[in-house]
Structures are given as C-alpha cells and as structure tokens.
Design a protein around this motif. Structure first.
Motif, PDB file in Angstrom:
ATOM      1  N   GLN A  51       0.813  -1.218   0.000  1.00 24.89           N
ATOM      2  CA  GLN A  51       0.000   0.000   0.000  1.00 24.89           C
ATOM      3  C   GLN A  51       0.849   1.271   0.000  1.00 24.89           C
ATOM      4  O   GLN A  51       0.334   2.363  -0.269  1.00 24.89           O
ATOM      5  CB  GLN A  51      -0.972  -0.019   1.192  1.00 24.89           C
ATOM      6  N   ALA A 121     -10.350  -0.350   2.780  1.00 28.57           N
ATOM      7  CA  ALA A 121      -9.769  -1.141   1.681  1.00 28.57           C
ATOM      8  C   ALA A 121      -8.244  -1.192   1.774  1.00 28.57           C
ATOM      9  O   ALA A 121      -7.623  -2.170   1.341  1.00 28.57           O
ATOM     10  CB  ALA A 121     -10.200  -0.571   0.326  1.00 28.57           C
ATOM     11  N   ILE A 122      -7.637  -0.146   2.324  1.00 30.69           N
ATOM     12  CA  ILE A 122      -6.176  -0.130   2.517  1.00 30.69           C
ATOM     13  C   ILE A 122      -5.816  -1.031   3.702  1.00 30.69           C
ATOM     14  O   ILE A 122      -4.847  -1.788   3.650  1.00 30.69           O
ATOM     15  CB  ILE A 122      -5.685   1.308   2.786  1.00 30.69           C
ATOM     16  N   ASN A 124      -7.334  -3.609   4.690  1.00 31.05           N
ATOM     17  CA  ASN A 124      -7.490  -5.026   4.337  1.00 31.05           C
ATOM     18  C   ASN A 124      -6.235  -5.590   3.689  1.00 31.05           C
ATOM     19  O   ASN A 124      -6.104  -6.807   3.539  1.00 31.05           O
ATOM     20  CB  ASN A 124      -8.659  -5.204   3.360  1.00 31.05           C
ATOM     21  N   ARG A 125      -5.357  -4.741   3.261  1.00 31.49           N
ATOM     22  CA  ARG A 125      -4.193  -5.188   2.499  1.00 31.49           C
ATOM     23  C   ARG A 125      -2.871  -4.833   3.196  1.00 31.49           C
ATOM     24  O   ARG A 125      -1.919  -5.609   3.185  1.00 31.49           O
ATOM     25  CB  ARG A 125      -4.257  -4.524   1.119  1.00 31.49           C
TER      26      ARG A 125
ATOM     27  N   GLY B  46      -3.834   4.695  -5.063  1.00 31.89           N
ATOM     28  CA  GLY B  46      -4.480   4.254  -3.823  1.00 31.89           C
ATOM     29  C   GLY B  46      -5.259   5.310  -3.068  1.00 31.89           C
ATOM     30  O   GLY B  46      -5.691   5.071  -1.953  1.00 31.89           O
ATOM     31  N   THR B  52     -12.008   0.228  -6.351  1.00 38.06           N
ATOM     32  CA  THR B  52     -12.321  -0.699  -5.260  1.00 38.06           C
ATOM     33  C   THR B  52     -13.043  -1.937  -5.775  1.00 38.06           C
ATOM     34  O   THR B  52     -14.007  -1.836  -6.538  1.00 38.06           O
ATOM     35  CB  THR B  52     -13.195   0.015  -4.207  1.00 38.06           C
ATOM     36  N   ALA B  58     -12.803  -9.486   0.569  1.00 35.41           N
ATOM     37  CA  ALA B  58     -12.494  -8.235   1.267  1.00 35.41           C
ATOM     38  C   ALA B  58     -12.234  -7.127   0.247  1.00 35.41           C
ATOM     39  O   ALA B  58     -11.595  -7.360  -0.776  1.00 35.41           O
ATOM     40  CB  ALA B  58     -11.276  -8.412   2.170  1.00 35.41           C
ATOM     41  N   ILE B  59     -12.724  -5.914   0.536  1.00 39.20           N
ATOM     42  CA  ILE B  59     -12.489  -4.827  -0.426  1.00 39.20           C
ATOM     43  C   ILE B  59     -11.034  -4.392  -0.416  1.00 39.20           C
ATOM     44  O   ILE B  59     -10.392  -4.305   0.639  1.00 39.20           O
ATOM     45  CB  ILE B  59     -13.416  -3.610  -0.171  1.00 39.20           C
ATOM     46  N   VAL B  60     -10.496  -4.140  -1.612  1.00 43.05           N
ATOM     47  CA  VAL B  60      -9.108  -3.696  -1.788  1.00 43.05           C
ATOM     48  C   VAL B  60      -9.062  -2.699  -2.953  1.00 43.05           C
ATOM     49  O   VAL B  60     -10.029  -2.534  -3.689  1.00 43.05           O
ATOM     50  CB  VAL B  60      -8.154  -4.881  -2.097  1.00 43.05           C
ATOM     51  N   ARG B  61      -7.891  -2.072  -3.094  1.00 37.06           N
ATOM     52  CA  ARG B  61      -7.625  -1.188  -4.234  1.00 37.06           C
ATOM     53  C   ARG B  61      -7.012  -2.009  -5.373  1.00 37.06           C
ATOM     54  O   ARG B  61      -5.924  -2.569  -5.209  1.00 37.06           O
ATOM     55  CB  ARG B  61      -6.592  -0.131  -3.851  1.00 37.06           C
ATOM     56  N   LEU B  64      -3.441  -1.041  -6.541  1.00 30.48           N
ATOM     57  CA  LEU B  64      -2.287  -1.316  -5.675  1.00 30.48           C
ATOM     58  C   LEU B  64      -1.984  -2.811  -5.605  1.00 30.48           C
ATOM     59  O   LEU B  64      -1.330  -3.279  -4.675  1.00 30.48           O
ATOM     60  CB  LEU B  64      -2.526  -0.753  -4.265  1.00 30.48           C
TER      61      LEU B  64
END
Lengths: 295, 162
Positions: A51, A121-122, A124-125, B46, B52, B58-61, B64
């Motif tokens: 990220q 969302a950030i 989660n990663r 990001g 999204t 799970a939600i992510v970008r 990225l």
C-alpha cells in the motif's frame, strides 16, 4: 478537402506511465526470500501489502529490478500470546490486527491506532511489518511500537536478530533493516493491569497521514508519550512526560504543554509550518492527558 | 522469477487463465485483458477509491495490486455484484437519491458501501462517512451518497427512515 484521419486508437496500458518493468518472484518460504535477497540485494524489494510500495512504483519513485512477493508465506501471519509478549506476524493485515480481541485486550494502544490508518480497503491489504519497514514519520504504528517498547524480529540467510523499536527507527524512511533482511514478527509487551492508553491524531481528511499524532501509554511505572508527524521519525517526549510524572492535574498539563518545546522541534512540511505543528502537538497532549485523567 | 507470470484466478465466478506482465496492475488487467471496465483507473496510487473491488471477499484497491499476485485468488467486480443482485437495492437507492452525477466514482463507492452493508445493522451517518472516506466523489458533495447508503442499511434492517 481531405484532412488526415485522426488517430483514434486508445492508449493501451503499457503506453501510459505505469510501474517500471520488474521481475516477480512469488515466494512460498522464507528460505526463498533469503536466497533472492542475498543474490539481488538492493535491486530487490519485498512486496508485502504494497500500500506504500506500489504507489511509489506507479510514480516511479522506486525502480527495483525484482519484487519478492511474500504474501503466500503463511508463517509470517497471525497474532498469539507468548508469555508476557503479544506476537504479531509481520504480514498480519491491519484489519486483522484491528479486529483481534487479543490485541484489544493486551495492546489497547494498537487497537486504538488501527482505525486511523488510511481506509478500510487499505487496511485489508496493508501489513503491520510493512508499515514499520516503510517507517513513514507520520505513520501510526512506528509510534505505537516505540511507545510500547516492542521488539522487532529480523531474519536473513545470515541468521535472526531482535532489535528494539528504539533502535529500529534511524532517520527519514531509514531503519535498522539490512538490505538482505526481512521483518518476521513483532513482540509487543503485554499491557499490565491498570494500563491506560490513548491514541489521538489530527489530519485534514479522515484517513490521511497525520499532521501530528500522539501515542500515549500510562503505566504504574511511568507515562510514555510518543509523537509522530513532528520529525523524521517518531519522537518520545521525555520532558512533557516528566512534567506529568507525579500525576495528571490541570496545572501539570499546562506545564507539560510548555515543556513540549524542549522535546519537539517539528520541521514544517507542505501541510503546516513547525510552529503550527508544535501548537497542534500541545493541543493533542492536552486532549490525551485529560483522557488519561478520566480513564 | 520472471517479467511475465502465468495466473489462474476466478473473476465473478468464472475461471480465468492468462499470462500477464509482472508490472500490470489488477485494474488494467480487468479493463484491458478481460474487458471489465466497471472498475475505474482513477488516481492509480491508492487515494481515490475508484478501483475498489473484492479480493477473496475483502475490499481492496485494484490499482495497488499486480495481476501477477492473484494466482488462485477470487475477484468480484462491480459487474459481478450487479449481476448477482446482491446490491440491487443499493443501486436503486443511488438512483432514487440522485447519489451520482458523472458516475466515475460510483462503482467503487457501491463496492465499498456493500462491504459496510454486509456488516449488518444501521451505522450512523458519521460511521458511513468514515467507512467511505477512502472513496472520492468530485460531483455530489457526498450527502446524497450518505443518504442512499443509510436508506439501504435501514431498509435491510427493516427500519423506516427517521
């Protein structure tokens, strides 16, 4: 009269400036990571949550020849209690740390800090170890692990070593991590009974990096105040903490806010000048101290 | 290690196998290789949230992530969420509340809001704002988006508008 046909082909993704070319290694074991790092050294970068790294690649602030993807290495994830320590695997996602009942109970400061990190969302990663390795001076977790006297476990083909948070953060984005090393886990001392934690930060928009932030941990043996966004790495405010050592009262909060000038000399940045940051640090100190008094 | 990588993944329930350039982002892979253009490439670092989507639930970008990382993964995009009917009520609420103008950000906001809806219950407006803070909209001023998400949360919880 004829005009030349307009070029109508839409640009394909390769035509636009994107991440530079790199080789990709999907690592399934730490041994594979160690070998690749030993061979490629500073030409390689570890890809954890990505990220911070991927934006840097997309903007070509970083152009590694090799990305070593450690996401498949399950041994680097998880949260468990080991005696007096809470062990957090370096690859554990922020969302998992934030949802962990163990973290909420045994490291409440970290539990409070997680919602301030970017957006769902950030989170989660992004990973716990990745945030520490990145060592952004305005990031939440470096300040937390410093306030909590956590220990980082680093490993390479040469062997393993443990480095205290105090020794880990060196300068702007600079850490004790050698080019051939990877963070494997972080040990956070379990908060003793009666510990009070307060995490506060100021940002212009929710989820932005902090203008100024404060991780505060009050224990029987003392009060730790670690500010972030005020220097090239997290800064412990010893003079302000000493001013509150005999117990938090309204007068002592004012004295601690005055003493903060001896602890912090924030450089200005694009968001605020140094004097504004010192003022905001005093505001946060007042809020945190009053919250600790009430806790 | 290689500059091109073979991946097998599931996209909206369908098995996909491709050879991709290591540097190709997931959002470019979806748009250019699979023709799934609902996921938008906005800021590509990001910040804006227009890309999204769901990775393994799970939600992510998507800007990225590199497609090369997704061997074995399961992706759900706005196309999949639309087709399954999972967010039909949310989409209707966006329509009803005028919660979009140009629509560029809408897919990302729907996918993010769907993650909030899956938590159940009725979040406060402040909680909705907090949850969606990573999704930028340059048209609406956000109020109508919050209205639509709140109305959908309430309807799912069996509560009428306040």
């Amino acid at each position: 009269m004829l005009t030349p046909a307009r070029e109508t082909r839409r640009a394909r993704w390769e035509d636009v400036l994107k991440a530079p070319s790199f080789a990709y290694l999907r690592a399934s074991s730490l041994a594979q990571v160690f070998d690749a790092l030993a061979e490629h050294g500073e030409d390689a970068r570890i890809l954890a949550g990505g990220q911070s790294l991927v934006p840097a690649l997309n903007m070509r602030l970083s152009e590694p020849r090799l990305l070593i993807d450690i996401n498949p290495i399950a041994a680097l994830t998880g949260i468990e209690r080991r005696g007096g320590m809470l062990r957090i695997g370096a690859l554990t996602r922020h969302s998992e740390v934030g949802a962990s009942p163990l973290v909420a109970r045994l490291a409440p400061l970290i539990h409070q800090a997680i919602p301030h990190i970017a957006h769902p969302a950030i989170r989660n990663r992004g990973t716990f170890g990745g945030s520490l390795a990145q060592a952004d001076p305005a990031a939440e977790l470096p300040a937390c692990v410093l306030a909590l006297d956590a220990v980082l476990h680093l490993a390479s083909r040469r062997g393993e070593r443990a480095v205290s948070a105090r020794d880990f953060f060196r300068a702007l984005y600079e850490t004790a991590l050698a080019p051939d090393e990877v963070i494997t886990a972080i040990d956070v001392p379990v908060a003793p009974q009666g510990t009070r934690s307060v995490f506060v930060e100021l940002a212009r928009r929710r989820g932005d990096y902090a203008l100024v932030g404060l991780a505060a941990e009050a224990r029987e043996v003392g009060l730790r105040l670690v500010f972030f966004g005020v220097g090239n790495k997290p800064v412990e405010a010893g003079a302000a903490s000493a001013a509150l050592a005999a117990g938090i009262t309204a007068e002592r909060i004012a004295a601690a806010q005055a003493a903060l000038a001896r602890d912090l000399d924030p450089p200005g940045d694009l968001q605020a000048d140094g004097a504004t940051k010192l003022h905001l640090a005093r505001v946060l100190l007042g809020r945190a101290a009053r919250a600790l008094m009430a806790a | 290690m290689s500059e091109s990588v073979d991946i097998r993944l599931t996209v909206n329930g369908q098995a996909v196998a491709r050879r991709v350039a290591a540097r190709q982002s997931l959002v470019d892979f979806l748009r250019e290789e699979l023709g799934l253009t609902g996921t938008r490439a906005g800021c590509e670092h990001g910040v804006c949230g227009a890309c999204t989507l769901r990775l393994d639930g799970a939600i992510v970008r998507a800007c990225l992530l590199f497609a090369a990382q997704l061997d074995g993964a399961s992706i759900e995009t706005i196309e999949g969420l639309s087709r399954s009917g999972e967010i039909a009520d949310l989409q209707a609420a966006f329509h009803q509340h005028n919660a979009l103008q140009c629509g560029f950000c809408t897919a990302g906001i729907l996918v993010a809001a769907a993650a909030l809806l899956r938590r159940g219950g009725v979040p406060s407006r402040a909680e909705i704002r907090d949850f969606l803070s990573g999704n930028y909209c340059r048209c609406t001023g956000y109020h109508a988006i919050i209205d639509a998400v709140e109305a959908t949360c309430r309807a799912r919880a069996g509560k009428s508008a306040p």
